[in-house]
Scaffold this motif. Structure first.
Motif, mmCIF file in Angstrom:
data_model
loop_
_atom_site.group_PDB
_atom_site.id
_atom_site.type_symbol
_atom_site.label_atom_id
_atom_site.label_comp_id
_atom_site.label_asym_id
_atom_site.label_seq_id
_atom_site.Cartn_x
_atom_site.Cartn_y
_atom_site.Cartn_z
ATOM 1 N N ASP A 88 0.815 -1.212 0.000
ATOM 2 C CA ASP A 88 0.000 0.000 0.000
ATOM 3 C C ASP A 88 0.851 1.265 0.000
ATOM 4 O O ASP A 88 2.086 1.217 -0.003
ATOM 5 C CB ASP A 88 -0.973 0.000 1.189
ATOM 6 C CG ASP A 88 -0.246 -0.063 2.545
ATOM 7 O OD1 ASP A 88 0.980 0.179 2.583
ATOM 8 O OD2 ASP A 88 -0.914 -0.370 3.541
ATOM 9 N N GLU A 89 0.188 2.401 0.011
ATOM 10 C CA GLU A 89 0.873 3.691 -0.092
ATOM 11 C C GLU A 89 1.804 3.941 1.084
ATOM 12 O O GLU A 89 2.922 4.455 0.912
ATOM 13 C CB GLU A 89 -0.153 4.821 -0.193
ATOM 14 C CG GLU A 89 0.456 6.195 -0.341
ATOM 15 C CD GLU A 89 -0.597 7.293 -0.413
ATOM 16 O OE1 GLU A 89 -0.242 8.410 -0.851
ATOM 17 O OE2 GLU A 89 -1.763 7.033 -0.037
ATOM 18 N N ALA A 90 1.353 3.588 2.298
ATOM 19 C CA ALA A 90 2.175 3.849 3.483
ATOM 20 C C ALA A 90 3.531 3.152 3.384
ATOM 21 O O ALA A 90 4.574 3.751 3.682
ATOM 22 C CB ALA A 90 1.430 3.392 4.747
ATOM 23 N N LEU A 91 3.516 1.891 2.939
ATOM 24 C CA LEU A 91 4.783 1.170 2.792
ATOM 25 C C LEU A 91 5.592 1.730 1.629
ATOM 26 O O LEU A 91 6.820 1.852 1.722
ATOM 27 C CB LEU A 91 4.527 -0.319 2.586
ATOM 28 C CG LEU A 91 5.776 -1.188 2.366
ATOM 29 C CD1 LEU A 91 6.754 -1.033 3.529
ATOM 30 C CD2 LEU A 91 5.397 -2.648 2.181
ATOM 31 N N ILE A 139 9.600 2.724 1.647
ATOM 32 C CA ILE A 139 10.587 2.092 0.762
ATOM 33 C C ILE A 139 11.279 3.138 -0.107
ATOM 34 O O ILE A 139 12.492 3.059 -0.368
ATOM 35 C CB ILE A 139 9.906 1.028 -0.121
ATOM 36 C CG1 ILE A 139 9.397 -0.138 0.728
ATOM 37 C CG2 ILE A 139 10.875 0.507 -1.184
ATOM 38 C CD1 ILE A 139 8.598 -1.168 -0.050
ATOM 39 N N ALA A 140 10.519 4.134 -0.539
ATOM 40 C CA ALA A 140 11.052 5.149 -1.453
ATOM 41 C C ALA A 140 12.098 6.044 -0.798
ATOM 42 O O ALA A 140 12.790 6.807 -1.488
ATOM 43 C CB ALA A 140 9.915 5.999 -2.004
ATOM 44 N N LYS A 141 12.266 5.944 0.514
ATOM 45 C CA LYS A 141 13.221 6.804 1.211
ATOM 46 C C LYS A 141 14.676 6.401 0.964
ATOM 47 O O LYS A 141 15.584 7.205 1.179
ATOM 48 C CB LYS A 141 12.915 6.815 2.707
ATOM 49 C CG LYS A 141 11.629 7.546 3.066
ATOM 50 C CD LYS A 141 11.350 7.491 4.567
ATOM 51 C CE LYS A 141 10.058 8.234 4.905
ATOM 52 N NZ LYS A 141 9.738 8.168 6.368
ATOM 53 N N ILE A 160 -0.068 -4.484 -5.848
ATOM 54 C CA ILE A 160 0.421 -3.146 -5.532
ATOM 55 C C ILE A 160 -0.712 -2.163 -5.808
ATOM 56 O O ILE A 160 -1.229 -2.107 -6.935
ATOM 57 C CB ILE A 160 1.667 -2.798 -6.354
ATOM 58 C CG1 ILE A 160 2.793 -3.801 -6.044
ATOM 59 C CG2 ILE A 160 2.130 -1.373 -6.066
ATOM 60 C CD1 ILE A 160 4.026 -3.640 -6.890
ATOM 61 N N THR A 161 -1.109 -1.402 -4.799
ATOM 62 C CA THR A 161 -2.242 -0.497 -4.959
ATOM 63 C C THR A 161 -1.883 0.644 -5.904
ATOM 64 O O THR A 161 -0.706 0.960 -6.131
ATOM 65 C CB THR A 161 -2.686 0.083 -3.604
ATOM 66 O OG1 THR A 161 -1.645 0.948 -3.110
ATOM 67 C CG2 THR A 161 -2.962 -1.019 -2.597
#
Length: 527
Positions: free
Chosen positions: A318-321, A325-327, A338-339
């Motif tokens: 989801d978006e929160a994860l 990860i994108a950090k 994958i949403t």
């Protein structure tokens, strides 16, 4: 010596996959080629308004036995196999009124697809093609004079060759297509042989053939001076081979290998779990109440190695994860789903490879693992072994606590996916130290502990993350020194296969240090 160009005057067409057939046949007819055909292929071409001669009319022998006998006839195979440069062949063909066939367009009954769809015995048997492989092999053998096409993707090649050679094909194209034809029939027979072995539950038959379709040419292999390609085998196992790439650069050889390792590992867990892989070894694995919590715990195990790693999850991402990860820089992400919101986050990182696999592989499902060595193949059944609470045997004076028991099982599941010699420390459902691929089990234990000190420092903590953890070993401790290294790292409980001649010595050392230890009776070497 093959003639420079063999003009195509007659073509035999009999295909199951009719993609692009009408357009190709229309080009042949417009080029003055007579079309012989059978069954559904003939019907489709006639519906398109193209002239077709039934094979049965040409041979004078009817199609029979529910279509099992259509093209198995001397007039067909004589027309394909006859050498145009031999007087004896030409005389025999004339005597028996056999006309030459210059082009054979055949693709096979969809046996692989039928089996993959779950067909029963009778349906699978009926989808074993007999006449098709015979035609293909005959045409390929006589490629000096006959062009053979087994894939609709090659229609364009034949058209282009005919267009520049006045209706003829070149020896170079015919030879290339002959090679493709034999590879196709070999892969087809491999699939049939594999299916029969599966029905007989014979995982390791007396003859093993391996077939695959090249899905992708890779830029290079493990290193730039090595050539590489990715082949699919048709195995119904979800993962990197069947996943849909949503964005990012082309997957490399190492990406594919590492992503497969990550997804196979994360599928071991029933709760939400995250695995971070670097060079085919996990550098962090964790379970959690949700994926975001699991990712934070997995990352904390070795944040340095996680940079440029592979992330696999066993729940919809989801978006929160995605934001977490994108950090940091990540090479590949794979998830069952994958949403749309998560995809939008990843879209800002255009080089990030994002894969959606649809479902998880079954860790216990049967299958084969194949590795090449000089002069042969090493083949074994996939390591589907799994240990549960009822499989454990407590061998020390102290029993593990409930939390230790949960962590021991988690550690042993991770250990199965770590290169030997493998040592895995786990605390509260997350790895806190991993030692992989060392020649000495003691070194693996010490390396894992040292890396846990680095990870603690990255979090601003003193000491080690392994303090108060449990530890798993993929194989038995041959001496007490490996266990004592785990004690020095702060472990309080141990899970290992047992079976060493010095088990008593190791158990005694565990008791002396107040450890709880359980034996599994199952090892997980991963070389």
């Amino acid at each position: 010596m093959a003639p420079a160009g063999t003009r195509i005057s007659r073509a035999l067409i009999s295909v199951s996959d009719k993609t692009g057939l009408v357009d190709f046949a229309r080009y042949l007819v417009d080029s003055g080629v007579e079309i012989l055909s059978t069954g559904g292929s003939a019907k489709l071409l006639r519906q398109a308004g193209l002239p077709v001669v039934d094979v049965a009319d040409m041979t004078g022998f009817p199609e029979m036995l529910d279509g099992r006998v259509k093209t198995l006839h001397p007039k067909v195979h004589g027309g394909i196999l006859g050498r145009r440069d031999l007087v004896t062949h030409r005389d025999a063909m004339a005597e028996h009124q056999i006309d030459a066939i210059d082009l054979v367009v055949v693709n096979l009954y969809p046996f692989e697809a039928t089996v993959a769809a779950g067909a029963g015995w009778d349906e699978a048997i009926e989808n074993i093609d007999i006449g098709g492989p015979a035609l293909i092999r005959a045409a390929a053998k006589n490629h000096d004079f006959v062009t053979v096409v087994v894939d609709a993707a090659d229609y364009a090649l034949v058209r282009a060759d005919m267009a520049v050679n006045r209706g003829a094909t070149t020896p170079e194209l015919r030879r290339a297509l002959a090679g493709r034809a034999y590879r196709r029939t070999a892969a087809y027979d491999t699939a049939i042989g594999r299916w029969f072995a599966e029905q007989a539950e014979d995982a390791l038959p007396e003859r093993l053939t391996v077939g695959g379709n090249r899905g992708q040419m890779l830029r290079y292999g493990e290193n730039p001076h090595q050539s590489a390609a990715f082949y699919t085998t048709g195995e119904d196992r979800p993962g990197v081979a069947s996943a849909r790439q949503l964005q990012g650069k082309e997957l490399s050889y190492n990406n594919l290998n590492d992503t497969d390792a990550a997804y196979e590992l994360v599928a071991e867990f029933d709760r939400p779990a995250v695995a971070i892989i670097k060079h085919a070894n996990p550098c962090g694995v964790a379970e959690g109440a949700d994926l975001t919590a699991a990712y934070a715990a997995a990352l904390a195990c070795d944040p340095v190695s996680a940079f440029g790693g592979i992330v696999a999850v066993n729940r919809p991402l989801d978006e929160a994860l995605a934001v977490e990860i994108a950090k940091i820089f990540t090479e590949v992400i794979i998830a069952p789903e994958i949403t749309q919101a998560a995809r939008a986050v990843f879209a800002a990182k255009k080089n990030l490879r994002v894969l959606e696999a649809g479902r998880l592989p079954d860790p216990a499902a049967p299958g084969l693992a194949v590795r090449s060595i000089a002069g042969g193949l090493l083949v074994q059944t996939r390591d589907g072994g799994r240990i549960g609470r009822d499989d454990l045997r407590v061998v020390t004076k102290r029993n593990p606590t409930a939390q230790e028991l949960d962590d021991l099982l988690t550690a042993f599941r991770v250990c199965k996916h770590v290169k030997s010699n493998a040592i895995v420390y786990v605390k509260n459902g997350a790895t806190v130290g991993i030692g992989a691929g060392q020649m000495s089990r003691v070194d693996s234990a010490r390396i894992a502990a040292r890396k846990s000190e680095d990870a603690a420092g990255a979090k601003g903590l003193t000491g080690r993350l392994t303090d108060g953890s449990v530890v798993a070993s993929d194989a038995f401790f041959p001496f007490a020194d490996g266990l004592l290294a785990a004690v020095a790292a702060g472990a309080t409980a141990v899970i290992q296969p047992g079976g060493s001649v010095r088990d008593d010595e190791v158990i005694k050392a565990a008791d002396e240090h107040g450890l709880a230890m359980v034996f599994t009776g199952m090892r997980h070497f991963r070389h």
